[in-house]
Write a protein that holds these residues in place. Sequence first.
Motif, mmCIF file in Angstrom:
data_model
loop_
_atom_site.group_PDB
_atom_site.id
_atom_site.type_symbol
_atom_site.label_atom_id
_atom_site.label_comp_id
_atom_site.label_asym_id
_atom_site.label_seq_id
_atom_site.Cartn_x
_atom_site.Cartn_y
_atom_site.Cartn_z
ATOM 1 N N VAL A 25 -50.260 -83.385 -15.810
ATOM 2 C CA VAL A 25 -49.973 -82.300 -14.868
ATOM 3 C C VAL A 25 -51.083 -81.260 -14.922
ATOM 4 C CG1 VAL A 25 -48.333 -80.478 -14.232
ATOM 5 C CG2 VAL A 25 -47.493 -82.689 -15.055
ATOM 6 N N HIS A 26 -51.557 -80.836 -13.768
ATOM 7 C CA HIS A 26 -52.673 -79.887 -13.665
ATOM 8 C C HIS A 26 -52.316 -78.551 -14.329
ATOM 9 C CE1 HIS A 26 -55.808 -77.412 -11.871
ATOM 10 N NE2 HIS A 26 -56.387 -78.507 -11.401
ATOM 11 N N PRO A 27 -53.270 -77.932 -15.064
ATOM 12 C CA PRO A 27 -52.992 -76.639 -15.718
ATOM 13 C C PRO A 27 -52.513 -75.559 -14.756
ATOM 14 C CG PRO A 27 -55.068 -77.546 -16.500
ATOM 15 C CD PRO A 27 -54.623 -78.423 -15.378
ATOM 16 N N PHE A 28 -53.046 -75.560 -13.535
ATOM 17 C CA PHE A 28 -52.619 -74.580 -12.533
ATOM 18 C C PHE A 28 -51.137 -74.764 -12.202
ATOM 19 C CE2 PHE A 28 -51.864 -73.110 -8.227
ATOM 20 C CZ PHE A 28 -52.538 -71.908 -8.172
ATOM 21 N N ILE B 247 -62.127 -77.817 -12.456
ATOM 22 C CA ILE B 247 -60.682 -78.057 -12.452
ATOM 23 C C ILE B 247 -59.977 -77.136 -11.465
ATOM 24 C CG2 ILE B 247 -58.585 -77.817 -13.836
ATOM 25 C CD1 ILE B 247 -60.238 -78.741 -16.251
ATOM 26 N N SER B 248 -60.310 -75.850 -11.510
ATOM 27 C CA SER B 248 -59.604 -74.879 -10.665
ATOM 28 C C SER B 248 -59.950 -75.042 -9.193
ATOM 29 C CB SER B 248 -59.908 -73.447 -11.118
ATOM 30 O OG SER B 248 -61.279 -73.132 -10.939
ATOM 31 N N SER B 249 -61.169 -75.488 -8.895
ATOM 32 C CA SER B 249 -61.586 -75.624 -7.499
ATOM 33 C C SER B 249 -60.903 -76.781 -6.796
ATOM 34 C CB SER B 249 -63.107 -75.807 -7.423
ATOM 35 O OG SER B 249 -63.774 -74.664 -7.895
ATOM 36 N N THR B 250 -60.345 -77.719 -7.569
ATOM 37 C CA THR B 250 -59.689 -78.873 -6.947
ATOM 38 C C THR B 250 -58.310 -78.549 -6.403
ATOM 39 O OG1 THR B 250 -58.730 -79.587 -9.061
ATOM 40 C CG2 THR B 250 -60.901 -80.473 -8.475
ATOM 41 N N SER C 244 -47.417 -61.292 -17.730
ATOM 42 C CA SER C 244 -47.966 -61.954 -16.545
ATOM 43 C C SER C 244 -49.433 -62.295 -16.796
ATOM 44 C CB SER C 244 -47.842 -61.044 -15.325
ATOM 45 O OG SER C 244 -48.702 -59.924 -15.459
ATOM 46 N N VAL C 245 -49.999 -63.128 -15.919
ATOM 47 C CA VAL C 245 -51.407 -63.513 -16.062
ATOM 48 C C VAL C 245 -52.299 -62.275 -16.082
ATOM 49 C CG1 VAL C 245 -53.304 -64.817 -15.048
ATOM 50 C CG2 VAL C 245 -50.971 -65.687 -14.862
ATOM 51 N N GLU C 246 -52.019 -61.332 -15.193
ATOM 52 C CA GLU C 246 -52.859 -60.132 -15.059
ATOM 53 C C GLU C 246 -52.729 -59.187 -16.249
ATOM 54 O OE1 GLU C 246 -50.702 -61.183 -12.830
ATOM 55 O OE2 GLU C 246 -51.969 -61.949 -11.210
ATOM 56 N N TYR D 164 -55.885 -68.135 -14.780
ATOM 57 C CA TYR D 164 -54.634 -68.726 -14.302
ATOM 58 C C TYR D 164 -54.470 -70.134 -14.868
ATOM 59 C CZ TYR D 164 -50.687 -68.644 -11.070
ATOM 60 O OH TYR D 164 -49.427 -68.597 -10.540
ATOM 61 N N CYS D 165 -55.577 -70.869 -14.978
ATOM 62 C CA CYS D 165 -55.510 -72.218 -15.549
ATOM 63 C C CYS D 165 -55.272 -72.173 -17.059
ATOM 64 C CB CYS D 165 -56.800 -72.979 -15.254
ATOM 65 S SG CYS D 165 -56.916 -73.618 -13.565
ATOM 66 N N LEU D 166 -55.863 -71.199 -17.750
ATOM 67 C CA LEU D 166 -55.730 -71.102 -19.208
ATOM 68 C C LEU D 166 -54.386 -70.543 -19.650
ATOM 69 C CD1 LEU D 166 -59.277 -69.725 -20.058
ATOM 70 C CD2 LEU D 166 -58.356 -71.922 -20.796
ATOM 71 N N TYR D 167 -53.789 -69.703 -18.841
ATOM 72 C CA TYR D 167 -52.533 -69.029 -19.171
ATOM 73 C C TYR D 167 -51.482 -70.025 -19.673
ATOM 74 C CZ TYR D 167 -48.279 -66.258 -18.278
ATOM 75 O OH TYR D 167 -47.087 -65.597 -18.390
ATOM 76 N N PRO D 168 -50.741 -69.687 -20.730
ATOM 77 C CA PRO D 168 -50.652 -68.381 -21.408
ATOM 78 C C PRO D 168 -51.429 -68.331 -22.726
ATOM 79 C CG PRO D 168 -48.781 -69.699 -22.031
ATOM 80 C CD PRO D 168 -49.648 -70.577 -21.159
ATOM 81 N N PHE D 169 -52.375 -69.262 -22.926
ATOM 82 C CA PHE D 169 -53.089 -69.324 -24.193
ATOM 83 C C PHE D 169 -54.195 -68.275 -24.272
ATOM 84 C CE2 PHE D 169 -51.809 -73.959 -23.766
ATOM 85 C CZ PHE D 169 -50.695 -73.790 -24.565
ATOM 86 N N GLU D 170 -54.523 -67.867 -25.479
ATOM 87 C CA GLU D 170 -55.629 -66.941 -25.699
ATOM 88 C C GLU D 170 -56.950 -67.657 -25.452
ATOM 89 O OE1 GLU D 170 -55.565 -63.731 -26.397
ATOM 90 O OE2 GLU D 170 -53.369 -63.639 -26.418
#
Length: 337
Positions: A195-198, A332-335, A234-236, A272-278
């Motif tokens: 499953v895609h990270p996004f 990854i994110s651009s796809t 939240s992501v932000e 957004y793709c990395l969330y919620p990891f540091e």
Amino acid sequence: MKKDQNNRDSAIIIPFPGLKDRYYEKGVSSLEAHQFQEAVDLLKQAYQMDSTDPQISAAYLAALYENGDYHDSRQMAEELLKSGVGSFYDVLDIYLMILIQLNDYQQVVSTLKPLFEENEIPPEKAEHFLQLLQLSEKAARNQGVGNSANIEEETSFIHQEQSSQDQLIGLGMLKDKNIHPYLDSLIDMLSAKKVHPFIKTVILTLLQENKIDQFILVEKFDVEKTLSPIELPSVEEIPFFLTVKEQVENELRDHNPVLLEQILDMIKRHSYCLYPFEWEPVNPSVWAAAYRAMGYEIYGESWNSKKLAEFYDIGEEELSTTFAFILKLEEISSTIV
């Protein structure tokens, strides 16, 4: 007569040679850089000059959709489908996405059903359109009855074997609905490597909005963590994201505001793709330097990793490693974004 002729002559506007192509090329560049409002403005100019050009029409439609102008993009898509300008099924694909955003599932059904009945769907599009039709039929029924009547049927509404696009559509349909019939499937998707990270971030956001208070295993980029969605910021609000963003803003705000907007958009997509990891490494200067290097790449400028590392007072090796990871995140994110 002479006065009338002069008036007519003065009303004629002759555009500069190649102006349409310049608007188109700059608009597409803005679209690729995720500067959607700018893309809309530029491509609108090109479209007004030649509304029959299929490339311009397709790009303008995509820009309207990506900018969230769903009503305008719907009207344009319907006009293109009627006129036959551009690839019918490419335009249809965007049109269906617009209808999903507008929650007009019945129109999705009304559009796709006749095409299937008349066997007009190309083989390469059949599976995607069939799944979209089935999802929309369920969503349209739910709109009519106000809740899910068949829990067993609804649990197959979204699952990890679907394409990322279909998963995103399904998640969009779940907004403002009771997600508990789908909860087991959503939780399974969070730990599935395919499953895609996004998509996983969209799921986590959905679980947060529904105040799901249980510990769930989440996997991203070969890292696993057990967490409770209700306890997540939240992501932000991720502190590290804010620190990197602030450093990049301080360095580019006065120097190159256009590049700054492009990099900030990139950081947002990546976080957004990395969330919620540091983020790793934990030194924000490393990431700021790596994103500055991405800025050089965007404009086709040469850069020296050793000098850039010295300027940011970081190690050259960690700069190179982080830059390589950013390239991976961008791909990854651009796809999907």
